[in-house]
Design a protein around this motif. Structure first.
Motif, mmCIF file in Angstrom:
data_model
loop_
_atom_site.group_PDB
_atom_site.id
_atom_site.type_symbol
_atom_site.label_atom_id
_atom_site.label_comp_id
_atom_site.label_asym_id
_atom_site.label_seq_id
_atom_site.Cartn_x
_atom_site.Cartn_y
_atom_site.Cartn_z
ATOM 1 N N MET A 73 0.843 -1.198 0.000
ATOM 2 C CA MET A 73 0.000 0.000 0.000
ATOM 3 C C MET A 73 0.876 1.245 0.000
ATOM 4 S SD MET A 73 -2.559 1.460 2.880
ATOM 5 C CE MET A 73 -4.215 1.975 2.515
ATOM 6 N N PRO A 74 1.121 1.801 -1.178
ATOM 7 C CA PRO A 74 2.020 2.965 -1.253
ATOM 8 C C PRO A 74 1.397 4.217 -0.626
ATOM 9 C CG PRO A 74 1.213 2.328 -3.447
ATOM 10 C CD PRO A 74 0.613 1.370 -2.476
ATOM 11 N N GLY A 75 2.276 5.151 -0.272
ATOM 12 C CA GLY A 75 1.816 6.403 0.328
ATOM 13 C C GLY A 75 2.760 7.529 -0.049
ATOM 14 N N PRO A 76 2.753 8.596 0.745
ATOM 15 C CA PRO A 76 3.568 9.778 0.413
ATOM 16 C C PRO A 76 5.010 9.697 0.941
ATOM 17 C CG PRO A 76 2.075 10.261 2.233
ATOM 18 C CD PRO A 76 1.857 8.825 1.879
ATOM 19 N N ASP A 77 5.481 8.532 1.329
ATOM 20 C CA ASP A 77 6.768 8.373 2.011
ATOM 21 C C ASP A 77 7.920 8.150 1.017
ATOM 22 O OD1 ASP A 77 7.196 5.193 1.647
ATOM 23 O OD2 ASP A 77 5.083 5.740 1.782
ATOM 24 N N PRO A 78 9.157 8.269 1.515
ATOM 25 C CA PRO A 78 10.330 8.087 0.633
ATOM 26 C C PRO A 78 10.417 6.678 0.019
ATOM 27 C CG PRO A 78 10.993 8.918 2.805
ATOM 28 C CD PRO A 78 9.531 8.694 2.863
ATOM 29 N N TYR A 79 9.964 5.686 0.734
ATOM 30 C CA TYR A 79 10.036 4.316 0.203
ATOM 31 C C TYR A 79 9.124 4.157 -1.014
ATOM 32 C CZ TYR A 79 12.572 3.127 4.448
ATOM 33 O OH TYR A 79 13.501 3.070 5.445
ATOM 34 N N GLN A 83 10.236 3.380 -4.841
ATOM 35 C CA GLN A 83 9.550 2.304 -5.546
ATOM 36 C C GLN A 83 8.951 2.798 -6.871
ATOM 37 O OE1 GLN A 83 6.833 -0.483 -3.142
ATOM 38 N NE2 GLN A 83 5.362 0.870 -4.087
ATOM 39 N N GLY A 84 8.785 4.132 -6.968
ATOM 40 C CA GLY A 84 8.256 4.701 -8.203
ATOM 41 C C GLY A 84 6.745 4.783 -8.239
ATOM 42 N N THR A 85 6.099 4.614 -7.075
ATOM 43 C CA THR A 85 4.645 4.725 -7.049
ATOM 44 C C THR A 85 4.203 5.621 -5.898
ATOM 45 O OG1 THR A 85 4.339 2.859 -5.565
ATOM 46 C CG2 THR A 85 4.401 2.348 -7.911
ATOM 47 N N PRO A 86 4.692 6.876 -5.879
ATOM 48 C CA PRO A 86 4.277 7.730 -4.772
ATOM 49 C C PRO A 86 2.780 7.998 -4.846
ATOM 50 C CG PRO A 86 5.341 9.033 -6.460
ATOM 51 C CD PRO A 86 5.473 7.595 -6.880
ATOM 52 N N SER A 87 2.216 8.308 -3.698
ATOM 53 C CA SER A 87 0.776 8.550 -3.653
ATOM 54 C C SER A 87 0.559 9.687 -2.681
ATOM 55 C CB SER A 87 0.101 7.264 -3.169
ATOM 56 O OG SER A 87 -1.190 7.533 -2.690
ATOM 57 N N SER A 88 -0.431 10.524 -2.955
ATOM 58 C CA SER A 88 -0.596 11.693 -2.091
ATOM 59 C C SER A 88 -1.376 11.361 -0.819
ATOM 60 C CB SER A 88 -1.298 12.814 -2.861
ATOM 61 O OG SER A 88 -2.532 12.318 -3.348
ATOM 62 N N THR A 89 -2.069 10.228 -0.812
ATOM 63 C CA THR A 89 -2.845 9.899 0.389
ATOM 64 C C THR A 89 -2.058 8.933 1.273
ATOM 65 O OG1 THR A 89 -3.928 8.179 -0.896
ATOM 66 C CG2 THR A 89 -5.114 10.253 -0.652
ATOM 67 N N PRO B 407 -0.617 -0.130 -5.819
ATOM 68 C CA PRO B 407 -1.330 1.063 -6.294
ATOM 69 C C PRO B 407 -2.718 0.721 -6.862
ATOM 70 C CG PRO B 407 0.889 0.924 -7.247
ATOM 71 C CD PRO B 407 0.677 -0.343 -6.489
ATOM 72 N N GLU B 408 -2.810 -0.431 -7.514
ATOM 73 C CA GLU B 408 -4.105 -0.783 -8.125
ATOM 74 C C GLU B 408 -5.170 -1.020 -7.054
ATOM 75 O OE1 GLU B 408 -4.430 -4.487 -10.448
ATOM 76 O OE2 GLU B 408 -5.620 -3.389 -11.913
ATOM 77 N N LEU B 412 -8.600 1.100 -6.226
ATOM 78 C CA LEU B 412 -9.894 0.422 -6.169
ATOM 79 C C LEU B 412 -10.611 0.747 -4.857
ATOM 80 C CD1 LEU B 412 -11.724 -1.730 -7.585
ATOM 81 C CD2 LEU B 412 -10.481 -3.463 -6.287
ATOM 82 N N MET B 413 -9.872 0.682 -3.757
ATOM 83 C CA MET B 413 -10.484 0.938 -2.452
ATOM 84 C C MET B 413 -10.873 2.418 -2.314
ATOM 85 S SD MET B 413 -10.572 -1.959 -0.687
ATOM 86 C CE MET B 413 -10.371 -1.780 1.072
ATOM 87 N N ALA B 414 -10.063 3.289 -2.939
ATOM 88 C CA ALA B 414 -10.359 4.721 -2.846
ATOM 89 C C ALA B 414 -11.647 5.061 -3.597
ATOM 90 C CB ALA B 414 -9.189 5.540 -3.382
ATOM 91 N N GLY B 415 -12.029 4.195 -4.500
ATOM 92 C CA GLY B 415 -13.304 4.401 -5.186
ATOM 93 C C GLY B 415 -14.492 4.204 -4.250
#
Ligand SMILES: Cc1cc2nc3c(=O)[nH]c(=O)nc-3n(C[C@H](O)[C@H](O)[C@H](O)COP(=O)(O)OP(=O)(O)OC[C@H]3O[C@@H](n4cnc5c(N)ncnc54)[C@H](O)[C@@H]3O)c2cc1C
Ligand code: SF4
Lengths: 298, 591
Positions: A73-79, A83-89, B407-408, B412-415
């Protein structure tokens, strides 16, 4: 410790992440500390460096598992950025999933020491001669005799090995198989340095049950345990993904276990809109009976 | 000397205990795990608190949660979801109570008779079992499920498949319907309000639609224990067993001891026949061992634990079938994402189903976030878009099958979790000797060598694989028909929670452990009365009703054979488990 060629020993320790975590750039041990005279220990039977190595291994495990939980579960962190999938939430780190994994692995997975110990030992004493060229190796300092000794002493002591350490070792070993460059760089652990696709590739190796790894572990177990150990690897591969995901989406990080209340709204609840006003006694979602039928008979 | 010792207070054991206690026998019911006598104090509604399989209050382990769970060996990517504690795995369940398809019984001669696992049928006919189905259905009681939004969405999809609606208890043809389930229908304010002040018993009765079935049902608030909506056996058969004196003429309350792990079934040769004589059990708290003798011993520890106990007791395994033929309905998981509200996390976990005799079935399943995420990531097909692990089937779903994760999954859950509809694919799977329980070579625990559960996921029979593919396609069609904008197929790795038939009864002594009476072929006075006794996977229907019907029949056989009694199911009327006499007595007992 078997007298493996120092170079391959060095490569191996780098692959499971220990060398880099202890001594690499940003490493946790000053090289000088590895000189035995400089270190003290509470336990007279263990060499002094063991006291130094223990927290290094714990940090290495944490860093590796950070790499795992953001994979779930990616997030806004450095890891997640690495990983190349940052997320703002908020993601796994905000939801406390790494602590969930460490707590589960070290305290609750009822995994017998009789297996954990040899697996850890196999990983640490294992062959390094994988034929994989490790381009980043020259960036890591050459000291390893003391490190090796410290590890060996630690593993041969009767202290219970926290399971998070061999799990981290497994992930890092796979990581350097997928991308040899991961032996050095940002973060402490090779696995945390991978991209999302590379992490997936590492898991693909575990799910197939990487034959090098099985060979490595098998020499340490007699039949019929051999088969169990390779089966266990497949189980562990799946479980790591599923548990990391469960932990990331659970209330773990904000649940006060004594009062059975939430300190804050869980990350997953905010993300998914679950239980907007907290736990309920019921919902007003009863529509009626399909086609009005309340009972059936033969 | 007891009359009967029952090992395990899960789905099956309490049925035998209740039936025989009602007949006045001296029954001891031993349960390895905790007794949750005060759910409002012991439980919450949090997934981490309840469903964490290592430390949750629903796990396989002793009462003391600071102690580790009991580990089991699974040498493959899989998950065996079994629980200890009074109620056993029914503490988790959704109360779905469909009857087994008639086609899995001896003597079935419908046009589709060859479509089933004909080599592993029940050793008696469907009509032989019907009175026992009816008895259990009346006792629980089983009702036609109330409908919430997620069921309405499921039915909308089912209506597009051109199948009829089933309006009978017996499933005769492909059809869909509300579940027949062991959930009390909502009454009063239940299901009509979210205001907790209006949801206290008796203003609210039955299911309040809280959506916490997986975390344990303790609703409506203030209801007597035997009137909680979900009829897991801790709310139904166990209360009846321990109060048998107040509702059955001549009944004697069964004695229940929790945290009591049976480590050995004793046997000796009598008149040249091996005969069960009693058990040894270990107190999880003190570690003390106790031994009790009995005229009859009933194993009901479940599909994984019964073979373990059998092996650890040194009982004979002449044809090698102890622990074999473990069926699991070769589940799969399909996720539909919708633009509109589906009500996914509200109400009973699953209240709608579709049956396809000869192939299997489908049911909707609503889950809270962590379990939802877990379910999306348990796959044998790798990670969608990354690797396929040699599988990754394509079909009327979107993209290859595989884990929806990272991410996928987050997207999905954010929906919105209430914009998902998830469907469990239930396969009519063949009994296969290779799927089995053995003793593990890993170190023993304090109760002896541990079980190892082996599933050859990729070597199932052609019929089993065909059935799963067929039902997965039906699920995708149903989800699209219901309006899903995207459909994912996860291709689950074995998630072993519909456990069946590892100590199977059968027509042939070559491939079964039990006679049709439930008595072990190799050991007199030893009976098995839980899911492991089932002859096969029932064709797909959820197992507990059939297990309990068979267990009721087995209780009669025990009473007739060893206590000179008369059977009662065809001659007496059942008492419903919500009976006020049970409530009053439970109150007096402080339970
Ligand atoms: C999430 C989930 C949902 C489900 N939904 C449904 C559903 O809707 N409908 C349905 O029909 N089925 C459902 N099931 C399956 C259902 O729970 C099982 O069919 C049922 O519980 C099986 O009963 P059992 O008696 O065979 O085993 P269990 O219920 O597992 O009971 C065995 C008991 O024996 C105890 N035990 C084991 N060994 C020993 C020992 N040596 N000494 C003492 N005690 C021992 C265990 O602690 C346990 O309490 C579901 C299962 C899960 C996990
Ligand atoms: S939804 Fe109904 S049956 Fe399920 S836990 Fe809530 S009240 Fe009980």
């Amino acid at each position: 410790m078997p007298a493996a060629a120092p170079l391959s020993r060095r490569a191996f320790l780098a692959r499971i992440g220990v060398l880099g975590a202890a001594l690499g750039g940003g490493g946790l041990l000053a090289r000088g500390l590895l000189a035995p005279a400089d270190a003290a220990t509470g336990n007279p039977l263990l060499p002094p460096v063991v006291d130094l190595i223990r927290p290094v291994l714990a940090e290495l495990a944490r860093d590796t598992l950070n790499g795992l939980t953001v994979f779930a579960m990616p997030g806004p962190d450095p890891y997640s950025r690495t990983q190349g999938t940052p997320s703002s939430t908020p993601g796994a780190l905000e939801s406390g999933a790494t602590d969930f994994m460490i707590e589960a692995l070290d305290n609750f997975v009822p995994f017998p020491d009789a297996i954990a110990q040899p697996i850890s030992a196999a990983l640490v004493t294992g062959l390094a001669d994988s034929g994989i060229a490790l381009p980043g190796l020259e960036l890591l300092p050459p000291e390893l005799r003391q490190l090796d000794r410290a590890l060996a002493a630690y593993l041969q002591s009767d202290e219970a090995i926290p399971l998070s350490f061999p799990i981290a070792g497994l992930l890092n070993l796979m990581a350097t198989q997928v991308n040899p460059l991961a032996v050095s760089g940002v973060h402490l652990s090779p696995f945390a340095r991978l991209t999302y696709a590379e992490k997936a590739a590492a898991f693909a190796l575990i799910e197939k049950t990487d034959s090098d790894l099985v060979a490595l572990l098998d020499v340490h177990f007699p039949e019929p345990l051999k088969e169990s150990v390779s089966g266990l690897l497949k189980f562990v591969g799946g479980a790591l993904i599923e548990f990391a995901t469960f932990g990331a989406y659970s209330e773990y990080g904000v649940l006060d276990k004594t009062t059975k209340t939430l300190r804050r709204r869980p990350v997953a609840w905010s993300l998914s809109g679950y239980q907007p006003n907290g736990p309920v006694e019921g919902w007003d979602d009863f529509i009626g009976y399909y086609q009005g039928r309340k009972e059936v008979h033969d | 000397m007891r009359d009967v010792i029952v090992i395990g207070a899960g789905g099956g054991g309490p049925v035998v205990a209740k039936e025989l206690a009602a007949k006045g026998l001296d029954v001891l019911l031993l349960e390895a795990g905790p007794r949750h006598a005060k759910p409002r104090e012991e439980w919450s509604t949090f997934e981490e608190d309840a469903n964490n399989p290592l430390s949750g209050y629903f796990r396989l382990g002793p009462t003391d949660r600071s102690k580790p769970a009991w580990y089991r060996e699974w040498p493959q990517n899989s998950f065996v979801w079994q629980l200890s504690g009074v109620g056993g795995t029914t503490q988790h369940f959704y109360g779905n109570y469909p009857r087994a398809y008639p086609g899995v019984f001896q003597g079935y001669d419908g046009a589709d008779r060859n479509e089933y696992d004909v080599k592993h049928r029940f050793p008696f006919t469907y009509s032989e079992l019907v009175p026992y189905f009816e008895w259990v259905e009346a006792t629980m009681p089983v009702m036609t499920a109330a409908m919430g939004t997620k069921e309405q969405v499921f039915f909308k999809g089912a209506e597009t498949l051109g199948l009829p609606v089933q309006t009978t208890k017996t499933t005769l043809r492909p059809s869909y319907r509300p579940q027949e389930n062991a959930i009390l229908q909502p009454g009063g304010t239940a299901g009509k309000t979210s205001d907790k002040n209006l949801l206290n018993y008796p203003q609210a009765t039955g299911c309040t639609f809280c959506g916490y079935c997986f975390q344990g049902c303790m609703r409506p608030n203030g209801a007597p224990r035997n009137q909680f909506a979900k009829r897991s056996t801790d709310n139904s058969y166990v209360p009846m067993a321990i109060t048998a004196n107040v509702w059955a003429r001549g009944g004697k309350p069964a004695e229940l001891i929790a945290d009591a792990y049976v480590t050995k079934v004793h046997s000796e040769k009598r008149n040249g026949e091996l005969t069960a004589t009693g058990v040894t059990w270990r107190d999880n708290v003190s570690g003390d061992e106790h031994r009790e003798d009995a005229r009859v011993v009933v194993m009901a520890g479940g599909c994984t634990e019964n073979p373990r106990l059998w092996f650890n007791s040194g009982l004979p395994n002449q044809n090698g079938w102890v622990g074999r033929g473990y069926t699991d309905h070769f589940f799969d998981w399909m996720i539909g994402s919708f633009d509109d509200y589906t009500g996914n996390p509200k109400g009973v976990g699953s209240s709608a189903r579709l049956d396809y005799p000869g192939y299997g079935g489908l049911e909707n399943v609503g889950l809270p976030p962590a379990l939802n995420a877990f379910s999306g990531t348990l796959s044998d097909s790798g990670i969608r878009g990354q690797y396929k692990n040699g599988r990754g089937a394509t079909g009327p779903w979107d993209g290859p099958a595989g884990r929806v994760m990272g991410p996928e999954l987050k997207e999905l859950m954010a929906g919105g979790i209430d914009r998902l509809l998830t469907v469990l694919v239930i396969t009519d799977d063949d009994v296969e000797a290779q799927n089995r329980v053995t003793l593990s070579a890993l170190p023993a625990d304090e109760n002896g060598p541990i079980p190892k559960v082996t599933f050859k996921q990729r070597k199932r029979t052609r019929r089993t694989v065909r059935n799963r593919e067929f039902m997965a396609r039906k699920a995708a069609e149903l989800l699209r028909g219901a309006g899903a904008k995207k459909v994912y197929r996860v291709d689950w790795a074995p998630l072993i929670l519909h456990v069946q038939s590892s100590m199977r009864m059968g027509e042939s002594a070559q491939n079964s452990v039990l006679e049709g009476s439930g008595e072990a072929r190799a050991v007199k006075r030893l009976f098995v009365a839980d899911n492991s006794a089932l002859a096969n996977g029932l064709g797909g229907p959820n197992p507990t009703l059939t297990s309990q019907a068979v267990a009721t029949r087995t209780a009669e056989k025990i009473f007739q054979t060893y206590f000179d009694g008369d059977p009662w199911v065809r001659s007496e009327a059942p008492v419903v488990s919500t009976d006020p006499r049970v409530s009053v007595r439970m109150g007096q007992l402080g339970l």
